[in-house]
Design a protein around this motif. Sequence first.
Motif, PDB file in Angstrom:
ATOM      1  N   ASN A  63       0.751  -1.223  -0.003  1.00  0.00           N
ATOM      2  CA  ASN A  63      -0.073  -0.117  -0.045  1.00  0.00           C
ATOM      3  C   ASN A  63       0.988   1.228  -0.003  1.00  0.00           C
ATOM      4  O   ASN A  63       0.572   2.258  -0.285  1.00  0.00           O
ATOM      5  CB  ASN A  63      -0.964   0.086   1.282  1.00  0.00           C
ATOM      6  CG  ASN A  63      -2.117  -0.881   1.003  1.00  0.00           C
ATOM      7  OD1 ASN A  63      -2.346  -1.115  -0.067  1.00  0.00           O
ATOM      8  ND2 ASN A  63      -2.716  -1.612   2.281  1.00  0.00           N
ATOM      9  N   ASP A  93      -0.568  -5.211  -9.326  1.00  0.00           N
ATOM     10  CA  ASP A  93      -1.927  -4.848  -9.726  1.00  0.00           C
ATOM     11  C   ASP A  93      -2.545  -4.977 -11.037  1.00  0.00           C
ATOM     12  O   ASP A  93      -3.760  -5.494 -11.078  1.00  0.00           O
ATOM     13  CB  ASP A  93      -1.838  -3.020  -9.869  1.00  0.00           C
ATOM     14  CG  ASP A  93      -1.714  -2.485  -8.305  1.00  0.00           C
ATOM     15  OD1 ASP A  93      -1.828  -3.601  -7.540  1.00  0.00           O
ATOM     16  OD2 ASP A  93      -1.648  -1.437  -8.128  1.00  0.00           O
ATOM     17  N   LYS A 136       1.542   9.549  -8.225  1.00  0.00           N
ATOM     18  CA  LYS A 136       0.214   9.901  -7.473  1.00  0.00           C
ATOM     19  C   LYS A 136      -0.144  11.098  -8.110  1.00  0.00           C
ATOM     20  O   LYS A 136       0.543  12.082  -7.917  1.00  0.00           O
ATOM     21  CB  LYS A 136       0.516   9.809  -6.164  1.00  0.00           C
ATOM     22  CG  LYS A 136       0.674   8.301  -5.561  1.00  0.00           C
ATOM     23  CD  LYS A 136       0.818   8.753  -3.815  1.00  0.00           C
ATOM     24  CE  LYS A 136       0.902   7.276  -3.291  1.00  0.00           C
ATOM     25  NZ  LYS A 136       1.002   7.506  -1.863  1.00  0.00           N
ATOM     26  N   ARG A 152      -4.926   9.391  -3.267  1.00  0.00           N
ATOM     27  CA  ARG A 152      -5.475   8.103  -3.426  1.00  0.00           C
ATOM     28  C   ARG A 152      -5.598   7.801  -5.023  1.00  0.00           C
ATOM     29  O   ARG A 152      -5.949   6.599  -5.393  1.00  0.00           O
ATOM     30  CB  ARG A 152      -7.345   8.508  -3.257  1.00  0.00           C
ATOM     31  CG  ARG A 152      -7.376   8.625  -1.848  1.00  0.00           C
ATOM     32  CD  ARG A 152      -8.854   9.236  -1.721  1.00  0.00           C
ATOM     33  NE  ARG A 152      -9.177   9.485  -0.253  1.00  0.00           N
ATOM     34  CZ  ARG A 152      -9.927   8.566   0.456  1.00  0.00           C
ATOM     35  NH1 ARG A 152     -10.449   7.621  -0.028  1.00  0.00           N
ATOM     36  NH2 ARG A 152     -10.186   8.778   1.753  1.00  0.00           N
ATOM     37  N   TRP A 153      -5.240   8.546  -5.984  1.00  0.00           N
ATOM     38  CA  TRP A 153      -5.370   8.355  -7.292  1.00  0.00           C
ATOM     39  C   TRP A 153      -3.814   8.127  -7.927  1.00  0.00           C
ATOM     40  O   TRP A 153      -2.995   9.149  -8.073  1.00  0.00           O
ATOM     41  CB  TRP A 153      -6.038   9.699  -7.909  1.00  0.00           C
ATOM     42  CG  TRP A 153      -6.428   9.597  -9.275  1.00  0.00           C
ATOM     43  CD1 TRP A 153      -6.257   8.320 -10.122  1.00  0.00           C
ATOM     44  CD2 TRP A 153      -7.033  10.440 -10.192  1.00  0.00           C
ATOM     45  NE1 TRP A 153      -6.610   8.464 -11.396  1.00  0.00           N
ATOM     46  CE2 TRP A 153      -6.999   9.890 -11.542  1.00  0.00           C
ATOM     47  CE3 TRP A 153      -7.159  11.650  -9.762  1.00  0.00           C
ATOM     48  CZ2 TRP A 153      -7.501  10.367 -12.661  1.00  0.00           C
ATOM     49  CZ3 TRP A 153      -7.457  12.532 -11.075  1.00  0.00           C
ATOM     50  CH2 TRP A 153      -7.710  11.918 -12.295  1.00  0.00           C
ATOM     51  N   THR A 196      -5.305   3.718 -10.968  1.00  0.00           N
ATOM     52  CA  THR A 196      -6.066   3.436  -9.633  1.00  0.00           C
ATOM     53  C   THR A 196      -6.659   4.156  -8.934  1.00  0.00           C
ATOM     54  O   THR A 196      -5.952   5.334  -8.822  1.00  0.00           O
ATOM     55  CB  THR A 196      -5.382   2.200  -9.105  1.00  0.00           C
ATOM     56  OG1 THR A 196      -4.297   2.700  -8.299  1.00  0.00           O
ATOM     57  CG2 THR A 196      -4.845   0.955  -9.662  1.00  0.00           C
ATOM     58  N   TYR A 197      -7.748   3.928  -8.280  1.00  0.00           N
ATOM     59  CA  TYR A 197      -8.470   4.987  -7.325  1.00  0.00           C
ATOM     60  C   TYR A 197      -8.686   4.410  -6.033  1.00  0.00           C
ATOM     61  O   TYR A 197      -9.479   3.348  -6.053  1.00  0.00           O
ATOM     62  CB  TYR A 197      -9.458   5.546  -7.931  1.00  0.00           C
ATOM     63  CG  TYR A 197      -9.911   6.854  -6.843  1.00  0.00           C
ATOM     64  CD1 TYR A 197      -9.111   8.219  -6.946  1.00  0.00           C
ATOM     65  CD2 TYR A 197     -10.911   6.766  -6.077  1.00  0.00           C
ATOM     66  CE1 TYR A 197      -9.416   9.146  -6.205  1.00  0.00           C
ATOM     67  CE2 TYR A 197     -11.335   7.703  -5.250  1.00  0.00           C
ATOM     68  CZ  TYR A 197     -10.642   9.206  -5.273  1.00  0.00           C
ATOM     69  OH  TYR A 197     -10.868  10.145  -4.486  1.00  0.00           O
ATOM     70  N   ARG A 198      -8.184   4.736  -4.915  1.00  0.00           N
ATOM     71  CA  ARG A 198      -8.560   4.168  -3.687  1.00  0.00           C
ATOM     72  C   ARG A 198      -9.898   4.753  -2.936  1.00  0.00           C
ATOM     73  O   ARG A 198      -9.992   6.063  -2.696  1.00  0.00           O
ATOM     74  CB  ARG A 198      -7.606   4.499  -2.726  1.00  0.00           C
ATOM     75  CG  ARG A 198      -7.687   3.865  -1.280  1.00  0.00           C
ATOM     76  CD  ARG A 198      -6.571   3.617  -0.322  1.00  0.00           C
ATOM     77  NE  ARG A 198      -5.553   2.640  -1.102  1.00  0.00           N
ATOM     78  CZ  ARG A 198      -5.907   1.309  -0.783  1.00  0.00           C
ATOM     79  NH1 ARG A 198      -6.991   0.817  -0.292  1.00  0.00           N
ATOM     80  NH2 ARG A 198      -4.856   0.426  -1.150  1.00  0.00           N
ATOM     81  N   TRP A 254     -11.462  -0.513  -0.245  1.00  0.00           N
ATOM     82  CA  TRP A 254     -11.733  -0.820  -1.716  1.00  0.00           C
ATOM     83  C   TRP A 254     -11.005  -0.114  -2.486  1.00  0.00           C
ATOM     84  O   TRP A 254     -10.644   1.043  -2.227  1.00  0.00           O
ATOM     85  CB  TRP A 254     -13.147  -0.544  -2.114  1.00  0.00           C
ATOM     86  CG  TRP A 254     -14.060  -1.658  -1.497  1.00  0.00           C
ATOM     87  CD1 TRP A 254     -14.727  -1.311  -0.354  1.00  0.00           C
ATOM     88  CD2 TRP A 254     -14.419  -2.690  -1.853  1.00  0.00           C
ATOM     89  NE1 TRP A 254     -15.723  -2.392  -0.059  1.00  0.00           N
ATOM     90  CE2 TRP A 254     -15.444  -3.280  -1.137  1.00  0.00           C
ATOM     91  CE3 TRP A 254     -14.073  -3.337  -3.093  1.00  0.00           C
ATOM     92  CZ2 TRP A 254     -15.971  -4.568  -1.328  1.00  0.00           C
ATOM     93  CZ3 TRP A 254     -15.011  -4.462  -3.305  1.00  0.00           C
ATOM     94  CH2 TRP A 254     -15.813  -5.165  -2.391  1.00  0.00           C
ATOM     95  N   ARG A 255     -10.366  -0.492  -3.466  1.00  0.00           N
ATOM     96  CA  ARG A 255      -9.604   0.141  -4.578  1.00  0.00           C
ATOM     97  C   ARG A 255     -10.255  -0.280  -5.890  1.00  0.00           C
ATOM     98  O   ARG A 255     -10.132  -1.477  -6.086  1.00  0.00           O
ATOM     99  CB  ARG A 255      -8.063  -0.274  -4.343  1.00  0.00           C
ATOM    100  CG  ARG A 255      -7.283   0.668  -5.333  1.00  0.00           C
ATOM    101  CD  ARG A 255      -5.901   0.626  -4.770  1.00  0.00           C
ATOM    102  NE  ARG A 255      -5.396  -0.378  -4.873  1.00  0.00           N
ATOM    103  CZ  ARG A 255      -4.217  -0.801  -5.715  1.00  0.00           C
ATOM    104  NH1 ARG A 255      -3.667   0.018  -6.516  1.00  0.00           N
ATOM    105  NH2 ARG A 255      -3.788  -2.168  -5.597  1.00  0.00           N
ATOM    106  N   GLU A 262     -10.168  -4.105  -5.981  1.00  0.00           N
ATOM    107  CA  GLU A 262      -9.243  -4.857  -4.890  1.00  0.00           C
ATOM    108  C   GLU A 262      -9.962  -4.448  -3.524  1.00  0.00           C
ATOM    109  O   GLU A 262     -10.392  -3.525  -3.378  1.00  0.00           O
ATOM    110  CB  GLU A 262      -7.828  -4.098  -4.936  1.00  0.00           C
ATOM    111  CG  GLU A 262      -7.075  -5.061  -3.955  1.00  0.00           C
ATOM    112  CD  GLU A 262      -5.641  -4.077  -3.650  1.00  0.00           C
ATOM    113  OE1 GLU A 262      -4.503  -4.734  -4.032  1.00  0.00           O
ATOM    114  OE2 GLU A 262      -5.722  -3.076  -3.335  1.00  0.00           O
ATOM    115  N   LYS A 304      -7.925  -9.462  -5.118  1.00  0.00           N
ATOM    116  CA  LYS A 304      -7.877  -8.522  -6.232  1.00  0.00           C
ATOM    117  C   LYS A 304      -8.431  -9.491  -7.315  1.00  0.00           C
ATOM    118  O   LYS A 304      -8.305 -10.518  -7.706  1.00  0.00           O
ATOM    119  CB  LYS A 304      -6.397  -8.287  -6.285  1.00  0.00           C
ATOM    120  CG  LYS A 304      -6.179  -7.505  -7.531  1.00  0.00           C
ATOM    121  CD  LYS A 304      -4.406  -7.338  -7.457  1.00  0.00           C
ATOM    122  CE  LYS A 304      -3.726  -8.403  -7.741  1.00  0.00           C
ATOM    123  NZ  LYS A 304      -3.541  -8.949  -9.188  1.00  0.00           N
TER     124      LYS A 304
END
Lengths: 227, 718
Positions: free
Chosen positions: B54, B89, B580, B584-585, B628-630, B635-636, B672, B682
């Motif tokens: 993470n 990922d 990043k 989150r993104w 990806t976005y958390r 959840w992602r 994920e 995932k």
Amino acid sequence: MLLRIHQALTADELHQIRHLLLSADWVDGRVTAGTQSAAVKNNRQLPEDCANAQQARHLVSVALARNPQFVTGALPKTVYPPLFNRYGGESNAFGDHIDNAVRTHAATAKHVRTDISCTLFLSDPDSYDGGELVVQDTYGEQRVKFDAGDLVMYPGTSVHRVEPVTRGERIASFFWIESMVRQDAQRRLLYDMDMAILDLRRKGGDTAEVVKLTGCYHNLLRMWADT
Amino acid sequence: MHCSPTSAAALLPLGALLLAGSLNVCAQTVQDTPAGEETKTLKPVTISGTRDRNSQTYQSGVVSVGKTQAAAKDIPQSLTVVTEKLIHDEGKDTLKGALQNVPGITFEAGEGGRIGDNIRLRGFTVAGDIYLDGMRDIAQYNRDTFNLQNIEVLRGSASMLFGRGSTGGVVNQVSKQAHKGTASEINTTVGTGNYLRLDGDFNVATSEDSALRFDLMSTDWDGRADKAGTHRRGLAADYGIGLGTTDEWHFSVYHLDYNDKPDLGGRWLQGAPAPLPTDKWYGVDSDYQRDSADIATASYTHYFDDGSSLKTKVRDGQYRRDLWATQLNAFANTVTQDNLNGNTTVNRGNQTRAGEEHHTFLQSDYLTRGEWFNLKQELLLGAEYALERSTRYTYSNVPAKPATTVAAASNAAVADTRIKNWANTFKATTLGLYVQDTVSLTDFWKVVAGLRWDQFGGDYDRLTGGTLSRTDSVWSKRLGLMYQPTETVSYYASYGTSFNTSGDLYQYDANTANTPPESSRNIEVGIKWELADGDLSVRTALARTDKYNERNTDINQSTGEYLLSGQRHTDSLEFEVQGKLTERWEIFAGLVFMNGVIDQAGSSAASQATVGLNPGLTPAKQANLWTTYRLDDKWRVGGGITAVSENHPASSSAASLANTAPGYVKADALVEYQINPRNALKLNIDNVGDTVYYSSLYQGWPSLAPGRSVRLTWTANL
């Protein structure tokens, strides 16, 4: 004022502390950090309540109390209990930041104003690459990587960072001091004056001039100190 | 003096006298907030590799592809690093799959001549420029990602660093290495087509500064039509001693073997892929590709007191390959795109080869920093010795593969009547010596200058035609200028050369053995930015890669056919962004425009007809995006696209270059769920739209890429 204190720890103390630290379980600095600080922080730290940390902290505190140069440079009112960190491997850097102005001691709810930041180097500088403490001092950027056992003090108002450690490990103790003399410039004047008087006494003994200057020192301290 | 000085030992500063014994330290039982709550201004470079996935990103701030650990922005050349996090990922299990994230890379479909990973960069082959931890890994096999930490792709000529080859660039695989401490991760993946992959990665501390890391992998997949699948097994171990000390040792072994049923794909028909059904496989059950790699490496690094380091590595690698595959032959003359139907006859042929390779490398790099002539400098001195032996076999008495029809697609096995024959043996020795200096002219300007001398000698012994031998001595150059006015931006211009000797990839014939090495050069300007406090890397580059006096034997043919004779170049304009966008993104994206042109060719009319054409495997546009976005702690979500404009196979004939695989856009998705800090689930959906596309091309045929697949991975940290 950025001040280096040579051999703040004896070789024996250094050995003891290193043993205490290396035999402890370290955690990723981010495990306990908040979201925002996790983004900037990339090192490891020792859980503060572990027995080894407490013993090591005690050894550092004792060493500081007996060090005249430390005391005269910091004119400490309160010293925040020393913490320990570890840079290396994947957890190897800490970006530019300014320390929080006030740190509250959780157990005693006592506030400590962080006038002075200190780093006590515990790793041999040859044993790691990178890891310089970079401080934006009033006189520009200073890169600090001292011998194991040496201490650096610098104003808490400075932007500073730890460069990535690209080889080996950098273990250090770090802590803050609330000084009786709040202003860095005033502390610097007092420190320079103190050192000059010390030199005069070494060379010529306690002459009348030295006594007069000593008086000036104390009167300045009386004017500025907040006990 | 009227009074004697007081002894120095007795004197104390005034402040210290005043406060002796008065140090007020807060109570020792601290339950305090840790020192992480300082005000944020700038962020450090993140080095990926921690198990705490993470906290990893798609960005690798530090790379090793330039022989020394360096920040990406200090390398004056286009560079893409595919990190372990991105590979994880996306659920990529092969090197080839992971490299689809790199714009400018294309894949050549393998035939029998050269098998395994067949990669092109900016249109130039990198078959001989695949590296493993900075040492050549050019044996013919399909590489798995199970033991990879990062994949570094350096574009442009770089013979100064790597010796022969590297016209389009190099692909360096960075292995997982033992590190201090104990940490383990197990990934279990199940998916459509009976996909099952187990991958265990264990790092066990054996003392304060030594550790053993081992990695185990098993993958099975049924493949197209549940017939053309893979069965791979891998084991890798690295024992590190003196980790983080002045004398660091690593001893590692790597083993990979697989037993696949190759899927060589379809056939060109009237300049386009024949419209064959995607759920049929036209091979036979006796087909196989069985390859193995066994690699042992020892490395020793000594760090001197003055900050210099000397790293020495020795490697012995043994590789075996054996292939018997079915290829589609041409359709009858009457078959067209329009009238191809279920009853159309599919003619089938054989590709069957075998070989062994044995590579021994010794490499040593000395790196020192200092201030000479009042200038800060970083000096690299290196030497390399390589002994590469290769034996090839052919099979005779190969049974014919019976024809089938489009709809019936018979996969009945064919009895093996083949006889294995020794064909040739090649032995090559390389001696390389190089020096590179990075000089800081001012705080803002840096120059990188390097020179390498190689002596490459090859001996070729053949079943027919006798022996051939050739030795070349070649100089390679590298020059780069960087302007870095702030911490966050680097402008650069660079020039590099490379060469390919005739024996480069073990293909001598009477003609090539008499031909001096080819020469290439790369000229590039670019900008690298570190934005968002260093969390986001953005780069752009404009480059011209030029291969002049080109020989370019087709490495996929043992007959020694010349693809080109003369000169060709590729102009490319690249944009990439990694890292990043917000906390989150995350994003990993690239876009490349390429213009590949054959400038000069041989004098025959057929050769002249290729002048001005695209040399193939150099599509005009390529783009990739993965993001990806958390959503929250649990959840992602993520997804991406791969887009390639129309593409042609590499070929020597204008007719073959006219074969065109259509452009495509395919999409992938990720969801994920973090069950708890140690366990995550995932779900990857690859090729969400079940798009039909051809990811690798050969002059004989386009190779169909897999359709939609769904894979569920459970990641457990022990």
